[in-house]
Design a protein around this motif. Structure first.
Motif, PDB file in Angstrom:
ATOM      1  N   ASP A   1      23.669 -18.654  52.250  1.00 33.27           N
ATOM      2  CA  ASP A   1      24.656 -17.908  51.471  1.00 33.27           C
ATOM      3  C   ASP A   1      24.129 -17.597  50.074  1.00 33.27           C
ATOM      4  N   VAL A   2      23.482 -18.573  49.457  1.00 34.77           N
ATOM      5  CA  VAL A   2      22.911 -18.369  48.125  1.00 34.77           C
ATOM      6  C   VAL A   2      21.805 -17.321  48.167  1.00 34.77           C
ATOM      7  N   ILE A   3      20.982 -17.401  49.184  1.00 35.48           N
ATOM      8  CA  ILE A   3      19.871 -16.437  49.292  1.00 35.48           C
ATOM      9  C   ILE A   3      20.400 -15.023  49.506  1.00 35.48           C
ATOM     10  N   ARG A   4      21.434 -14.908  50.335  1.00 39.51           N
ATOM     11  CA  ARG A   4      22.018 -13.570  50.560  1.00 39.51           C
ATOM     12  C   ARG A   4      22.570 -12.974  49.265  1.00 39.51           C
ATOM     13  N   SER A   5      23.228 -13.778  48.468  1.00 37.19           N
ATOM     14  CA  SER A   5      23.762 -13.268  47.198  1.00 37.19           C
ATOM     15  C   SER A   5      22.626 -12.838  46.267  1.00 37.19           C
ATOM     16  N   GLN A   6      21.520 -13.583  46.287  1.00 37.07           N
ATOM     17  CA  GLN A   6      20.382 -13.209  45.442  1.00 37.07           C
ATOM     18  C   GLN A   6      19.729 -11.911  45.939  1.00 37.07           C
ATOM     19  N   VAL A   7      19.664 -11.750  47.261  1.00 39.72           N
ATOM     20  CA  VAL A   7      19.121 -10.506  47.818  1.00 39.72           C
ATOM     21  C   VAL A   7      19.990  -9.308  47.428  1.00 39.72           C
ATOM     22  N   GLU A   8      21.316  -9.507  47.492  1.00 38.52           N
ATOM     23  CA  GLU A   8      22.219  -8.432  47.097  1.00 38.52           C
ATOM     24  C   GLU A   8      22.029  -8.064  45.627  1.00 38.52           C
ATOM     25  N   GLN A   9      21.818  -9.054  44.778  1.00 36.34           N
ATOM     26  CA  GLN A   9      21.598  -8.768  43.364  1.00 36.34           C
ATOM     27  C   GLN A   9      20.291  -8.010  43.150  1.00 36.34           C
ATOM     28  N   THR A  10      19.282  -8.363  43.898  1.00 38.66           N
ATOM     29  CA  THR A  10      18.011  -7.629  43.801  1.00 38.66           C
ATOM     30  C   THR A  10      18.198  -6.174  44.220  1.00 38.66           C
ATOM     31  N   ASN A  11      18.960  -5.983  45.282  1.00 37.33           N
ATOM     32  CA  ASN A  11      19.238  -4.606  45.712  1.00 37.33           C
ATOM     33  C   ASN A  11      20.002  -3.832  44.637  1.00 37.33           C
ATOM     34  N   MET A  12      20.941  -4.494  43.971  1.00 41.04           N
ATOM     35  CA  MET A  12      21.689  -3.838  42.904  1.00 41.04           C
ATOM     36  C   MET A  12      20.758  -3.441  41.750  1.00 41.04           C
ATOM     37  N   ARG A  13      19.856  -4.330  41.385  1.00 33.92           N
ATOM     38  CA  ARG A  13      18.918  -4.014  40.299  1.00 33.92           C
ATOM     39  C   ARG A  13      18.004  -2.862  40.696  1.00 33.92           C
ATOM     40  N   ASN A  14      17.599  -2.818  41.956  1.00 30.76           N
ATOM     41  CA  ASN A  14      16.781  -1.707  42.422  1.00 30.76           C
ATOM     42  C   ASN A  14      17.558  -0.388  42.358  1.00 30.76           C
TER      43      ASN A  14
ATOM     44  N   GLU B   1      27.382 -15.844  43.739  1.00 34.82           N
ATOM     45  CA  GLU B   1      26.250 -16.767  43.883  1.00 34.82           C
ATOM     46  C   GLU B   1      26.621 -18.144  43.340  1.00 34.82           C
ATOM     47  N   GLN B   2      27.336 -18.177  42.221  1.00 32.96           N
ATOM     48  CA  GLN B   2      27.761 -19.465  41.674  1.00 32.96           C
ATOM     49  C   GLN B   2      28.706 -20.181  42.630  1.00 32.96           C
ATOM     50  N   VAL B   3      29.619 -19.398  43.252  1.00 32.13           N
ATOM     51  CA  VAL B   3      30.530 -19.998  44.233  1.00 32.13           C
ATOM     52  C   VAL B   3      29.741 -20.556  45.410  1.00 32.13           C
ATOM     53  N   ALA B   4      28.760 -19.762  45.880  1.00 31.59           N
ATOM     54  CA  ALA B   4      27.961 -20.217  47.023  1.00 31.59           C
ATOM     55  C   ALA B   4      27.141 -21.454  46.664  1.00 31.59           C
ATOM     56  N   GLN B   5      26.600 -21.489  45.438  1.00 30.16           N
ATOM     57  CA  GLN B   5      25.820 -22.655  45.034  1.00 30.16           C
ATOM     58  C   GLN B   5      26.704 -23.894  44.939  1.00 30.16           C
ATOM     59  N   SER B   6      27.916 -23.712  44.415  1.00 36.36           N
ATOM     60  CA  SER B   6      28.838 -24.852  44.329  1.00 36.36           C
ATOM     61  C   SER B   6      29.166 -25.379  45.719  1.00 36.36           C
ATOM     62  N   ARG B   7      29.429 -24.485  46.637  1.00 40.13           N
ATOM     63  CA  ARG B   7      29.739 -24.918  48.003  1.00 40.13           C
ATOM     64  C   ARG B   7      28.511 -25.527  48.678  1.00 40.13           C
ATOM     65  N   TYR B   8      27.339 -24.947  48.384  1.00 44.37           N
ATOM     66  CA  TYR B   8      26.111 -25.520  48.963  1.00 44.37           C
ATOM     67  C   TYR B   8      25.853 -26.910  48.394  1.00 44.37           C
ATOM     68  N   ALA B   9      26.082 -27.075  47.084  1.00 46.88           N
ATOM     69  CA  ALA B   9      25.877 -28.398  46.478  1.00 46.88           C
ATOM     70  C   ALA B   9      26.832 -29.426  47.050  1.00 46.88           C
ATOM     71  N   GLY B  10      28.041 -28.981  47.453  1.00 49.34           N
ATOM     72  CA  GLY B  10      28.998 -29.909  48.042  1.00 49.34           C
ATOM     73  C   GLY B  10      28.841 -30.049  49.544  1.00 49.34           C
ATOM     74  N   GLY B  11      27.829 -29.394  50.105  1.00 50.74           N
ATOM     75  CA  GLY B  11      27.602 -29.491  51.533  1.00 50.74           C
ATOM     76  C   GLY B  11      28.592 -28.710  52.357  1.00 50.74           C
ATOM     77  N   LEU B  12      29.270 -27.736  51.721  1.00 46.83           N
ATOM     78  CA  LEU B  12      30.282 -26.958  52.437  1.00 46.83           C
ATOM     79  C   LEU B  12      29.766 -25.595  52.897  1.00 46.83           C
ATOM     80  N   ALA B  13      28.551 -25.217  52.472  1.00 51.42           N
ATOM     81  CA  ALA B  13      27.986 -23.929  52.873  1.00 51.42           C
ATOM     82  C   ALA B  13      26.489 -24.072  53.024  1.00 51.42           C
ATOM     83  N   ALA B  14      25.922 -23.126  53.729  1.00 48.15           N
ATOM     84  CA  ALA B  14      24.477 -23.157  53.963  1.00 48.15           C
ATOM     85  C   ALA B  14      23.739 -22.518  52.787  1.00 48.15           C
ATOM     86  N   GLN B  15      22.470 -22.879  52.685  1.00 42.46           N
ATOM     87  CA  GLN B  15      21.655 -22.292  51.626  1.00 42.46           C
ATOM     88  C   GLN B  15      21.480 -20.788  51.818  1.00 42.46           C
TER      89      GLN B  15
END
Length: 423
Positions: free
Chosen positions: A184-197, A168-182
């Motif tokens: 990607d960050v949301i997908r990583s957060q969804v995966e973390q929610t699934n892990m917690r579940n 997620e940190q990598v995706a946020q860094s790339r999103y902040a630099g305009g190199l990735a879409a938002q």
């Protein structure tokens, strides 16, 4: 109480409490399978009841072959002395008093057969107790393996959760630099929610397994258990040879041992039914008192006459049928036990091969795939979905290995239950 005295008392209490706490921590079961089995052997009520039943059957061997208690009889003859006196029971005041001591004696060999029948029935009860312990030990071993599997899955899930947090940190860094879409960050957060579940589900399942294990140990269902410290090593291939294990099963399996004892008991019962063709005896000795002296002695022999031959022949055929039934029951049990042995050996071999493939091939390949995908994503040559797929491959490979270990331990527990002893 003065302050120095209070301080001294507290120091003593702490000094005494520290070893107690350490001892309690050390004695908490759950870390090793050996401790769990020792606790179950000492406290499981079902196994205790089977042991007591076997002990009760063993105690019945001696009285089964013993003579019946002798009987004593006293007869007062002419208690009024031809009507010359009032009725009385005083031996010297009646016409005569006959004392009779009687002993029933069975035909030769019947007592030995009854003792042998009780002995084999006691062995059958002992086999049932051993079978109950083998079943209990297998359930404990399986539960401990499941606890290890859940503990490993929990650790793996937490590792993946940490990994997703870094992604997620990598995706946020790339999103902040305009190199990735938002996205990607949301997908990583969804995966973390699934892990917690999944962690919540694993915790629930672990509590359920702990409750079942505590029930086997005769402990409160919510009593704490230590985390398992590892799995038992898989026996060497030589110990898992099918022919060798089949021989051990035939000689040590508790169920087959119990069925063999029942066969011998049925055979002795058949022999006893044949012995019933011959009569039993009653011997008696009778001194007779007249006035205040013993003036007569009598001996008596009583023999029962075995005239009811039709019923005896039916009893003999019944006994022979019970022998045939016992042989058939043992054969059926042996077929079932050997079939289960073959199934569990095949399952254990499959689990070992699966674990080896996961450790030597699948995991290294998944690691390489993930590292390559991560580098490609950081360089903008791969999308985030492909990186997630690579991450899932690593997780599936590790889960496959843990599951194969769990499956192997389950199969090993079943094999040891069939063999009747640890390999």
């Amino acid at each position: 109480m003065s302050y120095p005295l209070q301080t001294g008392v507290i120091a003593v209490l702490l000094a005494l409490g520290a070893p107690i706490a350490a001892q309690t921590s050390q004695e908490m079961p759950g870390a090793s399978i050996e401790g769990l089995l020792a606790l179950a052997q000492a406290s499981n009520p079902e196994y205790a009841s089977m042991r007591y039943e076997a002990q009760a059957a063993l105690e019945g061997v001696a009285p089964a072959g013993a003579l019946m208690d002798p009987k004593f009889r006293i007869e007062w003859m002419d208690i009024t002395k031809m009507g010359e006196q009032s009725p009385t029971l005083w031996p010297s005041d009646v016409g005569s008093t006959i004392y009779t001591l009687m002993q029933d004696i069975p035909w030769f060999g019947k007592r030995e057969l009854k003792r042998d029948i009780a002995q084999f029935e006691a062995q059958s009860s002992e086999g049932k107790a051993l079978g109950a312990w083998s079943e209990l030990a297998a359930r404990i071993k399986t539960a401990q393996a499941q606890r290890y599997y859940l503990d490993g899955n929990e650790k793996l899930t937490r590792e993946i959760l940490d990994l997703m947090a870094r992604l997620e940190q990598v995706a946020q860094s790339r999103y902040a630099g305009g190199l990735a879409a938002q996205q990607d960050v949301i997908r990583s957060q969804v995966e973390q929610t699934n892990m917690r579940n999944e962690l919540v589900m694993l915790e629930s399942e672990r509590l359920q397994v702990d409750a079942r294990l505590n029930a086997l140990l005769a402990r409160p269902s919510q009593a704490p258990l230590a985390r398992p410290n590892g799995l038992r090593p898989t026996p060497a291939a030589a110990l898992l040879d099918p022919a060798r294990l089949e021989q051990r099963v035939r000689s040590h399996n508790p169920q087959l041992f119990s069925e063999e004892a029942r066969i011998h008991a049925a055979e002795k019962s058949r022999d006893l039914s044949y012995k019933n063709r011959y009569p039993d005896f009653t011997l008696a000795i009778s001194p007779t008192q007249i006035d205040s002296r013993i003036k007569e002695w009598s001996l008596m022999l009583e023999v029962n006459i075995p005239l009811q031959q039709t019923s005896r022949r039916a009893m003999e055929r019944e006994a022979q049928a019970m022998v045939s039934a016992a042989h058939a029951r043992k054969e059926a049990a042996a077929n079932q036990v050997l079939a289960e042995l073959a199934q569990n050996l095949a399952g254990l071999e499959a689990a070992r091969r699966t674990e080896a493939l996961a450790a030597t091939s699948l995991l290294p390949q998944a690691d390489l795939s993930f590292n390559s995908a991560l580098a490609s994503y950081e360089n903008g040559k791969l999308d985030f979905a492909a990186l997630l797929d690579a991450q899932r491959q690593i997780r599936q490979a590790k889960q496959s290995r843990i599951k194969a270990q769990f499956e192997g331990q389950m199969r090993l527990a079943e094999i040891e239950k069939l063999v009747g002893e640890d390999l």
